[in-house]
Design a protein around this motif. Structure first.
Motif, PDB file in Angstrom:
ATOM      1  N   GLN A  20      40.642  13.478  29.804  1.00 17.53           N
ATOM      2  CA  GLN A  20      41.505  12.750  28.881  1.00 17.53           C
ATOM      3  C   GLN A  20      42.878  12.506  29.503  1.00 17.53           C
ATOM      4  O   GLN A  20      43.450  11.416  29.354  1.00 17.53           O
ATOM      5  CB  GLN A  20      41.663  13.555  27.580  1.00 17.53           C
ATOM      6  N   LEU A  21      43.421  13.491  30.207  1.00 22.74           N
ATOM      7  CA  LEU A  21      44.717  13.321  30.851  1.00 22.74           C
ATOM      8  C   LEU A  21      44.636  12.314  32.000  1.00 22.74           C
ATOM      9  O   LEU A  21      45.572  11.542  32.230  1.00 22.74           O
ATOM     10  CB  LEU A  21      45.239  14.663  31.355  1.00 22.74           C
ATOM     11  N   MET A  22      43.522  12.310  32.719  1.00 18.33           N
ATOM     12  CA  MET A  22      43.321  11.303  33.756  1.00 18.33           C
ATOM     13  C   MET A  22      43.276   9.912  33.139  1.00 18.33           C
ATOM     14  O   MET A  22      43.820   8.941  33.691  1.00 18.33           O
ATOM     15  CB  MET A  22      42.029  11.594  34.532  1.00 18.33           C
ATOM     16  N   TRP A  23      42.636   9.800  31.986  1.00 21.69           N
ATOM     17  CA  TRP A  23      42.552   8.532  31.270  1.00 21.69           C
ATOM     18  C   TRP A  23      43.955   8.023  30.917  1.00 21.69           C
ATOM     19  O   TRP A  23      44.269   6.848  31.064  1.00 21.69           O
ATOM     20  CB  TRP A  23      41.718   8.747  30.005  1.00 21.69           C
ATOM     21  N   LEU A  24      44.827   8.926  30.465  1.00 24.75           N
ATOM     22  CA  LEU A  24      46.187   8.535  30.090  1.00 24.75           C
ATOM     23  C   LEU A  24      46.994   8.057  31.294  1.00 24.75           C
ATOM     24  O   LEU A  24      47.963   7.298  31.137  1.00 24.75           O
ATOM     25  CB  LEU A  24      46.905   9.705  29.418  1.00 24.75           C
ATOM     26  N   ALA A  25      46.631   8.511  32.496  1.00 24.71           N
ATOM     27  CA  ALA A  25      47.340   8.083  33.711  1.00 24.71           C
ATOM     28  C   ALA A  25      46.805   6.776  34.273  1.00 24.71           C
ATOM     29  O   ALA A  25      47.409   6.206  35.185  1.00 24.71           O
ATOM     30  CB  ALA A  25      47.223   9.170  34.782  1.00 24.71           C
TER      31      ALA A  25
END
Length: 250
Positions: A20-25
């Motif tokens: 999810q954090l990779m998605w936000l980046a």
């Protein structure tokens, strides 16, 4: 007999949270980050950035002098506030971001990206079994949710709520925020200078080496030392607002 430390270590984030954090980046996140250069285009027009080395230096300076002392510090505080559902604190942080933007186009950027992220969160929420009331709270921030505060909510949704894991998890969220900024800015440099893809990758590699110390700086920064004071960036951003020919909105 070896001494066993009693200090509890923080477990790593789970795979789902990390994704999810990779998605936000991701530059594909529909918030319009690709349309802004944050005055880099004006620096190119003024002859201050004309090659790979100058672009790398410009972005590293911006990372340490602007992002670490302002947005990264705000994100780190806002994540904790979202986890506590502390709306007064979030309002305070949101107002600080908006009021310390040094030009109109930089303020419009943070408000537009914040609004767009909230709309994306609403769309994603429609697929979830339980609504998150914090999304409406973020949308209610006046006159608009700013990008760091909205990003902090998206990150908080990925993170465990227990205080035992919060420190390491917040650091990983800041890595996502900083890398997303770095990738967008490198793409802006490739188009504006212009540079080749290999040069862009070298600049990105250099930025990734500077991101961890910038995050440590932001995490240790007390509210009284948080600041948004980058005179050259502000001057160039003001000039960019009336620049005759431009590719970017800032």
């Amino acid at each position: 007999m070896p001494i066993v430390s009693r200090r509890m270590t923080e477990p790593p984030l789970g795979t789902a949270a990390r994704l999810q954090l990779m998605w936000l980046a991701s530059p594909a996140l529909p918030v319009g980050g690709f349309s802004y250069s944050e005055a880099l285009e004006a620096a190119v027009e003024a002859g201050l950035v004309s090659n790979e080395a100058q672009a790398a230096t410009w972005l590293k300076d911006q990372l340490h002098l602007s992002l670490a002392r302002a947005d990264l510090a705000v994100v780190s505080r806002a994540i904790g506030a979202w986890l506590r559902s502390d709306l007064p604190r979030l309002t305070e942080l949101n107002d600080w971001v908006r009021l310390t933007r040094e030009t109109a186009e930089l303020r419009l950027q943070t408000e537009q990206m914040g609004r767009s992220l909230v709309e994306w969160l609403k769309t994603r929420q429609s697929t979830q079994p339980q609504p998150d009331p914090r999304i409406d709270q973020c949308a209610s921030l006046k006159p608009a949710p700013t990008w760091p505060v909205a990003f902090a909510l998206a990150a908080a949704q990925c993170l465990p709520s227990g205080s035992q894991t919060q420190g390491a998890a917040v650091k990983e969220a800041l890595l996502s925020f900083a890398f997303g900024w770095a990738e967008n800015m490198v793409q802006a440099a490739i188009k504006a200078v212009p540079l080749g893809q290999s040069a862009g990758q070298r600049i990105l590699q250099s930025l990734t080496e500077h991101i961890p110390p910038a995050i440590e700086q932001a995490l240790q920064l007390p509210d009284s030392q948080r600041q948004a004071f980058t005179p050259m960036l502000a001057i160039l951003s003001s000039q960019h607002e009336i620049q005759y020919s431009r590719l970017f909105r800032s």
